[in-house]
Enzyme design. Structure first.
Site, short mmCIF file in Angstrom:
data_model
loop_
_atom_site.label_atom_id
_atom_site.label_comp_id
_atom_site.label_asym_id
_atom_site.label_seq_id
_atom_site.Cartn_x
_atom_site.Cartn_y
_atom_site.Cartn_z
N ASN A 54 0.91 -1.14 0.11
CA ASN A 54 -0.02 0.17 -0.05
C ASN A 54 1.17 1.20 -0.27
OD1 ASN A 54 -1.81 2.10 0.46
ND2 ASN A 54 -2.38 1.37 2.51
N TRP A 55 1.07 1.82 -0.99
CA TRP A 55 1.93 3.07 -1.60
C TRP A 55 1.18 4.14 -0.69
CZ3 TRP A 55 3.85 3.00 -6.99
CH2 TRP A 55 4.36 1.95 -7.21
N LYS A 56 0.10 4.24 -0.27
CA LYS A 56 -0.47 5.59 0.29
C LYS A 56 -0.34 6.54 -0.70
CE LYS A 56 -0.20 3.36 4.74
NZ LYS A 56 -0.14 3.66 6.11
N HIS A 90 -9.54 1.28 4.88
CA HIS A 90 -8.13 1.64 5.51
C HIS A 90 -8.49 2.35 6.37
CE1 HIS A 90 -4.11 2.91 6.38
NE2 HIS A 90 -3.75 1.54 5.80
N GLU A 142 -6.96 4.97 7.42
CA GLU A 142 -6.75 6.19 7.15
C GLU A 142 -7.83 6.80 6.66
OE1 GLU A 142 -3.16 5.75 5.28
OE2 GLU A 142 -2.15 5.13 7.15
N GLU A 198 -5.70 -4.86 10.35
CA GLU A 198 -4.68 -3.75 10.68
C GLU A 198 -4.94 -3.10 11.91
OE1 GLU A 198 -2.46 -2.72 6.95
OE2 GLU A 198 -4.05 -1.34 7.18
N GLY A 207 2.24 2.15 10.81
CA GLY A 207 3.19 3.32 10.76
C GLY A 207 3.85 3.84 12.26
N SER A 251 3.25 -2.03 10.28
CA SER A 251 4.68 -2.46 10.93
C SER A 251 5.24 -3.58 10.22
CB SER A 251 4.79 -1.60 12.16
OG SER A 251 4.62 -0.55 12.39
N GLY A 278 2.76 -0.86 4.31
CA GLY A 278 2.76 0.32 4.08
C GLY A 278 4.07 0.96 3.89
N GLY A 279 4.71 1.63 4.89
CA GLY A 279 5.92 2.25 4.60
C GLY A 279 7.11 1.23 3.97
P1 PGA Z 1 2.64 0.27 7.75
O1 PGA Z 1 1.44 0.63 7.27
O2 PGA Z 1 3.20 -1.07 7.26
O3 PGA Z 1 3.50 1.60 7.56
O4 PGA Z 1 2.57 0.26 9.20
C1 PGA Z 1 0.28 -0.49 6.93
C2 PGA Z 1 -0.82 0.09 6.41
O5 PGA Z 1 -1.36 1.17 6.60
O6 PGA Z 1 -1.42 -0.65 5.34
#
Ligand code: PGA
Length: 263
Positions: A12-14, A104, A106, A174, A180, A220, A241-242
């Site tokens: 997930n590149w966001k 998600h 967010e 999640e 994050g 994470s 994500g990251g």
């Molecule tokens: P993260 O994000 O790996 O940076 O914790 C995961 C996500 O939001 O899908």
């Protein structure tokens, strides 16, 4: 023992990487996986770029026959019409998106998406032949107040109530506190919730659907901790994500069978 589920490692590149950066990134990722003799039959790898990158990524994957899938990070609950700024599932389908992330944390936090809207978007994705990756997860406060699985199970139940037994979907657990933060759940915590989510699918849509539905852990995830998650019987992959923005790191996560030593 249920059916074998092909693990899915999803990046997930966001809101990162424009379409030119996306092309360079996907090329490097494909080379890295190819060098490592990665097989997409063994572990499926998917990237989820921003909307404006999708056409470029689709074209690159198709032209070079890359063993990668691509998906979007959201879609509209509506199919067309006066909904400024929204993206229809029909458009994603036209760009050969195999997946779309829905709900998600967010989106839930910054766009006030509730369970009912997440359910509508899930149905919209299925209507257009795009596999939804439905995200659920509890906040730190939820965890303290309700324990580990009550909130994610309740969130998923609202979506499952709208689905039929033949629906093909993916669930991503999640925990909001792990996203994050660098503080991932333990493999045992992830297993506990993923197993409760699978039991909820079984209860609502039957054992066959529960057996074949992939449930991912997200929050994470890195190359150093993926093995612990993948060793759990109800964790079928990861939403990253990251770490999905670093080619070497994401490629190492996708090659987790080497770290796990099983599979
Ligand atoms: P993260 O994000 O790996 O940076 O914790 C995961 C996500 O939001 O899908």
């Amino acid at each position: 023992m249920g059916v074998a589920r092909t693990p899915l490692i999803a990046g997930n590149w966001k809101m990162n990487l424009d379409h030119l950066q996306a092309i360079a990134f996907v090329q490097k990722l494909a080379w890295s996986l190819r060098d490592a003799k990665h097989s997409s039959n063994e572990v499926e790898v998917a990237v989820f770029p921003p909307f404006t990158d999708l056409r470029s990524v689709q074209t690159l994957i198709a032209a070079d026959k890359l063993e990668l899938a691509h998906g979007a990070q959201d879609l509209s609950a509506h199919d067309s019409g006066a909904y400024t700024g929204e993206i229809s599932g029909a458009f994603l389908s036209a760009l050969s998106c195999r997946y779309v992330i829905i709900g998600h944390s967010e989106r839930r936090q910054y766009h006030h998406e509730d369970d009912a809207l997440v359910a509508k978007k899930t149905v919209a994705a299925l209507r257009h032949g795009v596999t939804p990756v439905v995200c659920v997860g509890e906040s730190a406060e939820d965890l303290a107040e309700h324990g580990p699985s009550a909130v994610p199970v309740a969130q998923l139940r609202v979506v499952l109530d709208e689905l039929t037994t033949d629906a093909e979907f993916v669930v991503a657990y999640e925990p909001v506190w792990a996203i994050g933060s660098g503080q991932a759940a333990t493999p045992e915590q992830a297993q506990q919730v993923c197993s409760a989510l699978r039991a909820t699918i079984a209860e609502t849509l039957g054992d066959d659907t529960a057996d074949r539905t992939r449930i991912l852990y997200g929050g994470s995830v890195k190359s150093g901790n993926i093995a612990g998650f993948m060793n759990q019987s109800d964790v079928d992959g990861a939403l990253v994500g990251g770490a999905s923005l670093d080619v070497d790191e994401f490629s190492a996560i996708a090659r987790f069978p080497k770290h796990v030593g099983t599979v």
